[in-house]
Write a protein that holds these residues in place. Structure first.
Motif, PDB file in Angstrom:
ATOM      1  N   ASP A 189      69.673  -2.628  18.090  1.00 16.55           N
ATOM      2  CA  ASP A 189      68.583  -3.276  17.139  1.00 16.55           C
ATOM      3  C   ASP A 189      68.692  -4.682  17.399  1.00 16.55           C
ATOM      4  N   GLU A 190      69.876  -5.395  18.025  1.00 14.93           N
ATOM      5  CA  GLU A 190      69.638  -6.836  18.449  1.00 14.93           C
ATOM      6  C   GLU A 190      68.877  -7.192  19.480  1.00 14.93           C
ATOM      7  N   LEU A 191      68.382  -6.136  20.361  1.00 18.03           N
ATOM      8  CA  LEU A 191      67.741  -6.282  21.478  1.00 18.03           C
ATOM      9  C   LEU A 191      66.201  -6.741  21.642  1.00 18.03           C
ATOM     10  N   GLN A 202      69.671 -11.945  17.279  1.00 18.01           N
ATOM     11  CA  GLN A 202      69.119 -11.268  18.486  1.00 18.01           C
ATOM     12  C   GLN A 202      69.403 -11.671  19.895  1.00 18.01           C
ATOM     13  N   ILE A 203      69.797 -10.827  20.665  1.00 17.12           N
ATOM     14  CA  ILE A 203      69.876 -11.166  22.275  1.00 17.12           C
ATOM     15  C   ILE A 203      68.739 -10.552  23.131  1.00 17.12           C
ATOM     16  N   VAL A 204      68.844 -10.928  24.469  1.00 16.21           N
ATOM     17  CA  VAL A 204      68.252 -10.275  25.407  1.00 16.21           C
ATOM     18  C   VAL A 204      68.665  -9.068  26.151  1.00 16.21           C
ATOM     19  N   ASP A 205      67.843  -8.203  26.218  1.00 16.30           N
ATOM     20  CA  ASP A 205      68.458  -6.934  26.775  1.00 16.30           C
ATOM     21  C   ASP A 205      68.735  -7.103  28.486  1.00 16.30           C
ATOM     22  N   SER A 206      69.753  -7.735  28.812  1.00 18.63           N
ATOM     23  CA  SER A 206      69.825  -7.902  30.138  1.00 18.63           C
ATOM     24  C   SER A 206      70.591  -6.685  30.931  1.00 18.63           C
ATOM     25  N   ASN A 207      71.093  -6.019  30.202  1.00 19.19           N
ATOM     26  CA  ASN A 207      71.588  -4.530  30.884  1.00 19.19           C
ATOM     27  C   ASN A 207      70.604  -3.760  31.651  1.00 19.19           C
ATOM     28  N   GLN A 208      69.354  -3.623  30.982  1.00 22.69           N
ATOM     29  CA  GLN A 208      68.300  -2.823  31.345  1.00 22.69           C
ATOM     30  C   GLN A 208      68.079  -3.677  32.764  1.00 22.69           C
ATOM     31  N   SER A 252      72.975   2.100  27.862  1.00 22.85           N
ATOM     32  CA  SER A 252      74.083   1.135  27.735  1.00 22.85           C
ATOM     33  C   SER A 252      74.315   0.767  26.019  1.00 22.85           C
ATOM     34  N   GLY A 253      75.404   0.824  25.602  1.00 15.38           N
ATOM     35  CA  GLY A 253      75.743   0.454  24.288  1.00 15.38           C
ATOM     36  C   GLY A 253      75.912   1.795  23.275  1.00 15.38           C
ATOM     37  N   GLY A 254      76.503   1.402  22.215  1.00 14.09           N
ATOM     38  CA  GLY A 254      76.559   2.598  21.200  1.00 14.09           C
ATOM     39  C   GLY A 254      77.397   3.707  21.533  1.00 14.09           C
ATOM     40  N   VAL A 255      78.611   3.559  22.312  1.00 18.48           N
ATOM     41  CA  VAL A 255      79.299   4.575  22.462  1.00 18.48           C
ATOM     42  C   VAL A 255      80.833   4.355  21.960  1.00 18.48           C
ATOM     43  N   SER A 256      80.943   3.233  21.269  1.00 19.29           N
ATOM     44  CA  SER A 256      82.415   2.847  20.650  1.00 19.29           C
ATOM     45  C   SER A 256      82.230   3.664  19.344  1.00 19.29           C
ATOM     46  N   VAL A 257      83.185   2.858  18.338  1.00 26.96           N
ATOM     47  CA  VAL A 257      83.669   3.534  17.195  1.00 26.96           C
ATOM     48  C   VAL A 257      82.751   3.208  16.055  1.00 26.96           C
ATOM     49  N   TYR A 260      77.075   2.435  13.919  1.00 23.45           N
ATOM     50  CA  TYR A 260      75.951   2.592  14.494  1.00 23.45           C
ATOM     51  C   TYR A 260      76.167   3.030  15.981  1.00 23.45           C
ATOM     52  N   ASP A 261      77.199   3.462  16.320  1.00 32.26           N
ATOM     53  CA  ASP A 261      77.337   4.096  17.861  1.00 32.26           C
ATOM     54  C   ASP A 261      77.195   5.428  17.885  1.00 32.26           C
ATOM     55  N   TYR A 262      75.921   5.788  18.221  1.00 33.32           N
ATOM     56  CA  TYR A 262      75.418   7.117  17.748  1.00 33.32           C
ATOM     57  C   TYR A 262      75.450   8.025  19.089  1.00 33.32           C
ATOM     58  N   GLY A 284      85.213  -1.902  29.861  1.00 31.89           N
ATOM     59  CA  GLY A 284      84.578  -0.547  30.259  1.00 31.89           C
ATOM     60  C   GLY A 284      85.189   0.593  29.471  1.00 31.89           C
ATOM     61  N   LYS A 285      86.284   0.387  28.651  1.00 30.89           N
ATOM     62  CA  LYS A 285      86.981   1.523  28.183  1.00 30.89           C
ATOM     63  C   LYS A 285      86.107   2.725  27.358  1.00 30.89           C
ATOM     64  N   PRO A 286      85.452   2.327  26.650  1.00 27.85           N
ATOM     65  CA  PRO A 286      84.513   3.476  25.747  1.00 27.85           C
ATOM     66  C   PRO A 286      83.480   3.843  26.465  1.00 27.85           C
ATOM     67  N   LEU A 321      76.976   4.073  29.108  1.00 27.13           N
ATOM     68  CA  LEU A 321      77.786   2.842  29.489  1.00 27.13           C
ATOM     69  C   LEU A 321      78.026   2.003  28.495  1.00 27.13           C
ATOM     70  N   PRO A 322      79.315   1.476  28.129  1.00 29.27           N
ATOM     71  CA  PRO A 322      79.576   0.494  27.208  1.00 29.27           C
ATOM     72  C   PRO A 322      78.578  -0.787  27.211  1.00 29.27           C
ATOM     73  N   GLY A 323      78.107  -1.471  25.863  1.00 27.90           N
ATOM     74  CA  GLY A 323      77.304  -2.338  25.915  1.00 27.90           C
ATOM     75  C   GLY A 323      77.481  -3.523  26.456  1.00 27.90           C
ATOM     76  N   ASN A 324      78.872  -3.875  26.277  1.00 27.49           N
ATOM     77  CA  ASN A 324      79.010  -5.287  26.767  1.00 27.49           C
ATOM     78  C   ASN A 324      78.517  -5.451  28.255  1.00 27.49           C
ATOM     79  N   PRO A 325      77.704  -6.776  28.549  1.00 24.45           N
ATOM     80  CA  PRO A 325      77.388  -6.701  29.710  1.00 24.45           C
ATOM     81  C   PRO A 325      78.335  -6.611  30.881  1.00 24.45           C
TER      82      PRO A 325
HETATM   83  N1  LIG Z   1      86.992  -0.942  16.775  1.00 22.12           N
HETATM   84  C1  LIG Z   1      86.785  -0.974  17.883  1.00 22.12           C
HETATM   85  N2  LIG Z   1      85.743  -1.804  18.358  1.00 22.12           N
HETATM   86  C2  LIG Z   1      85.375  -1.745  19.636  1.00 22.12           C
HETATM   87  C3  LIG Z   1      86.221  -0.851  20.347  1.00 22.12           C
HETATM   88  C4  LIG Z   1      87.258  -0.261  20.232  1.00 22.12           C
HETATM   89  O1  LIG Z   1      87.986   0.238  20.903  1.00 22.12           O
HETATM   90  N3  LIG Z   1      87.448  -0.280  18.764  1.00 22.12           N
HETATM   91  N4  LIG Z   1      86.014  -1.248  21.880  1.00 22.12           N
HETATM   92  C5  LIG Z   1      85.165  -2.361  22.493  1.00 22.12           C
HETATM   93  C6  LIG Z   1      84.929  -2.336  23.660  1.00 22.12           C
HETATM   94  S1  LIG Z   1      86.256  -2.376  24.788  1.00 22.12           S
HETATM   95  C7  LIG Z   1      83.771  -2.151  24.205  1.00 22.12           C
HETATM   96  S2  LIG Z   1      83.427  -2.072  25.713  1.00 22.12           S
HETATM   97  C8  LIG Z   1      82.426  -2.295  23.120  1.00 22.12           C
HETATM   98  C9  LIG Z   1      81.399  -1.160  23.450  1.00 22.12           C
HETATM   99  O2  LIG Z   1      80.784  -1.031  22.549  1.00 22.12           O
HETATM  100  P1  LIG Z   1      79.269  -0.419  22.605  1.00 22.12           P
HETATM  101  O3  LIG Z   1      79.478   0.646  23.723  1.00 22.12           O
HETATM  102  O4  LIG Z   1      79.445   0.662  21.302  1.00 22.12           O
HETATM  103  O5  LIG Z   1      78.089  -0.980  22.443  1.00 22.12           O
HETATM  104  P2  LIG Z   1      77.392  -1.826  21.364  1.00 22.12           P
HETATM  105  O6  LIG Z   1      78.494  -2.121  20.148  1.00 22.12           O
HETATM  106  O7  LIG Z   1      76.239  -1.172  21.083  1.00 22.12           O
HETATM  107  O8  LIG Z   1      77.379  -3.399  22.015  1.00 22.12           O
HETATM  108  C10 LIG Z   1      78.540  -4.153  22.318  1.00 22.12           C
HETATM  109  C11 LIG Z   1      78.303  -5.538  22.732  1.00 22.12           C
HETATM  110  O9  LIG Z   1      77.266  -5.426  23.795  1.00 22.12           O
HETATM  111  C12 LIG Z   1      76.044  -6.197  23.577  1.00 22.12           C
HETATM  112  N5  LIG Z   1      74.999  -5.471  24.131  1.00 22.12           N
HETATM  113  C13 LIG Z   1      74.599  -4.138  24.048  1.00 22.12           C
HETATM  114  N6  LIG Z   1      73.740  -3.715  24.898  1.00 22.12           N
HETATM  115  C14 LIG Z   1      73.155  -4.808  25.355  1.00 22.12           C
HETATM  116  C15 LIG Z   1      72.271  -5.069  26.217  1.00 22.12           C
HETATM  117  N7  LIG Z   1      71.379  -4.243  26.717  1.00 22.12           N
HETATM  118  N8  LIG Z   1      71.945  -6.160  26.917  1.00 22.12           N
HETATM  119  C16 LIG Z   1      72.915  -7.313  26.534  1.00 22.12           C
HETATM  120  N9  LIG Z   1      73.940  -6.790  25.679  1.00 22.12           N
HETATM  121  C17 LIG Z   1      74.121  -5.767  25.095  1.00 22.12           C
HETATM  122  C18 LIG Z   1      75.764  -6.186  21.999  1.00 22.12           C
HETATM  123  O10 LIG Z   1      75.195  -6.890  21.457  1.00 22.12           O
HETATM  124  C19 LIG Z   1      77.497  -6.021  21.636  1.00 22.12           C
HETATM  125  O11 LIG Z   1      77.879  -7.494  21.409  1.00 22.12           O
HETATM  126  O12 LIG Z   1      83.105  -1.891  21.878  1.00 22.12           O
HETATM  127  C20 LIG Z   1      83.952  -2.782  21.595  1.00 22.12           C
HETATM  128  N10 LIG Z   1      84.339  -2.429  20.110  1.00 22.12           N
END
Ligand SMILES: Nc1nc2c(c(=O)[nH]1)N[C@H]1C(S)=C(S)[C@@H](COP(=O)(O)OP(=O)(O)OC[C@H]3O[C@@H](n4cnc5c(N)ncnc54)[C@H](O)[C@@H]3O)O[C@H]1N2
Ligand code: MOO
Ligand SMILES: [Mg+2]
Length: 431
Positions: A189-191, A202-208, A252-257, A260-262, A284-286, A321-325
């Motif tokens: 929702d922040e992208l 908000q932040i820019v969707d750099s992952n795409q 990318s994003g939405g694969v953690s716990v 809103y990670d669906y 890259g864990k999740p 893929l996990p959301g962190n860039p």
């Molecule tokens: N309680 C826990 N929290 C988290 C864990 C955990 O084990 N327990 N793992 C952390 C790790 S490691 C990672 S990696 C992230 C993975 O998160 P998600 O895949 O669910 O991604 P989001 O929550 O949607 O976003 C994470 C982060 O990345 C930014 N983001 C997302 N999409 C983009 C995009 N397209 N371009 C730029 N940046 C993006 C988003 O704003 C968030 O800051 O979970 C941790 N949490």
């Protein structure tokens, strides 16, 4: 938790190569550069096409000149001059020679070429001033390649040397694998896009953009499906759409716990088989890896244009893929790239290649997960040295990844690599 190596093995096992009949196209030779050859190539030409000279000099009979020396030169009569591209008319007999040039056809009767520097010319006579080796400086017909044998195998990448070989073999068009199609979407929702103004939070969707560039770099075709809200109905729709048009789907994003990670829940609702949900890697864990059953999703009932259907394979490979860039880039290089390579039809060499180099800097990890630190390979006196990028190695920090070209790896249990110690690195960009 699943080790990086085990995750790689599972992923490579799931990635199935494109079909060598159905998933191919015919392209012109120049357009074939960096494509993957889909069928072996055989030539009806020998290489060389005929016996020819490797030097500018004189075509002779070895038996005539074998005792030649500066003191006692052999004197031969020049009966013909043979430039490249000319078919010789005469046969060299005892005491005779032909003036010949590099690449020119050897005359009948001659078996050896004496280079010009080892001769002296007087009108139509040549003095041979040194004994050659038998058959010296003759490039014999078919000695490089024999007509009818395999010239190039299927499943190789066509780089400059292969393009040159195919040109020499007169192949103006080639049968290559089509580019793998990789659907990409971002969740959150922040992208916003690069063009939208940023509101608070908000932040820019750099992952795409990162993923589009990475997919292009490995010769595949990115299909950009945009930003999708953290909203189950919208996410379900985009996953179904992506699976309909692509061989591989990347989100990318939405694969953690988080609440809103669906992604995983939606994959389950689509009867996807989830093979991986977490890998012991930092960052890259999740990481979610799944296969989507295309028939269970009722793609046929969607009445898709047949041309839009890219593959009749029974499942699509899905990477959540996990959301962190930084996590997106690292998991792409480590896991997605090998899968795309295998899918693309390349026969071997899918796994990442690690170089052992010296580390310029101290490298630290907590030792719990296989840890990847980004930096730059520098050539110091012909030896590569890894320089860690300055600044934060947080998976949320994208900025210091710019201008890096390698990832250093600290295996599980390794907490410290001291300066000048050896480290394994994954080279990301060919220097
Ligand atoms: N309680 C826990 N929290 C988290 C864990 C955990 O084990 N327990 N793992 C952390 C790790 S490691 C990672 S990696 C992230 C993975 O998160 P998600 O895949 O669910 O991604 P989001 O929550 O949607 O976003 C994470 C982060 O990345 C930014 N983001 C997302 N999409 C983009 C995009 N397209 N371009 C730029 N940046 C993006 C988003 O704003 C968030 O800051 O979970 C941790 N949490
Ligand atoms: O695994 Mo996450 O990518 O460390 O932040
Ligand atoms: Mg999350």
């Amino acid at each position: 938790m699943l080790s990086v190596n085990n995750a790689q093995a599972i992923i490579l096992n799931l990635a199935q190569p494109l079909d060598n009949q159905r998933d191919t196209e015919v392209v012109d030779l120049l357009a074939a550069f960096s494509r993957i050859l889909a069928a072996p190539v055989t030539s009806s030409l020998d290489f060389p096409h005929w016996d020819n000279s490797a030097m500018d000099g004189y075509a002779v009979r070895y038996e005539d000149v074998q005792h030649s020396s500066a003191e006692q030169p052999t004197v031969l009569e020049i009966i013909e001059e043979i430039p490249a591209g000319y078919q010789p008319k005469s046969t060299i007999g005892a005491g005779q020679a032909a003036r010949i040039f590099t690449g020119a056809v050897m005359p009948a009767g001659a078996d050896t070429v004496v280079m010009q520097e080892k001769t002296r010319r007087e009108e139509n006579r040549v003095f041979i001033l040194a004994a050659p080796q038998p058959q010296e400086f003759v490039r014999y017909k078919a000695s490089f390649y024999q007509a009818g044998t395999q010239l190039l195998p299927a499943g190789i990448k066509l780089n400059a040397p292969e393009i040159a070989v195919l040109a020499a073999a007169q192949c103006p068009q080639l049968n290559v694998y089509r580019r793998p199609r990789v659907a990409i979407f971002s969740t959150g929702d922040e992208l916003v896009t690069v063009n939208e103004s940023l509101q608070p939070g908000q932040i820019v969707d750099s992952n795409q953009y990162a993923l589009a560039a990475l997919v292009k770099e490995c010769g595949a075709e990115p299909l950009l499906l945009g930003i999708v809200k953290d909203e189950p109905v919208a996410l379900k729709k985009v996953i179904i759409d992506a699976a309909a048009i692509a061989d591989i789907v990347l989100s990318s994003g939405g694969v953690s716990v988080g609440d809103y990670d669906y992604i995983d829940k939606i994959l389950e609702s689509l009867e996807a088989k989830i093979h991986i949900q977490a890998v012991n890697i930092k960052p890259g864990k999740p990481l979610t890896v799944a296969t989507l059953p295309t028939d269970a999703m009722n793609l046929d009932a969607m009445n898709l244009d047949a041309m839009n259907r890219v593959s009749t394979t029974k499942s699509r490979l899905y990477f959540g893929l996990p959301g962190n860039p930084a996590s997106v880039l690292v998991t792409f290089w480590r896991f997605v790239l090998p899968a795309i390579k295998k899918l693309s039809g390349i026969k071997e060499g899918w796994e990442p290649v690690f170089l052992k180099v010296r580390s310029h800097d101290e490298l630290r990890s907590d030792g719990k997960r296989e840890t990847y630190l980004w930096g730059k390979l520098h050539l110091i006196d012909g030896v590569y040295e890894f320089h860690k990028a300055g600044g934060s190695h947080s998976s949320g920090n994208l900025i210091n990844l710019a201008q890096t070209n390698a990832l250093a790896v600290l295996p599980v249990g390794k907490t410290l690599i001291s300066p000048q110690e050896e480290v394994e690195v994954l080279q990301l960009v060919t220097p």
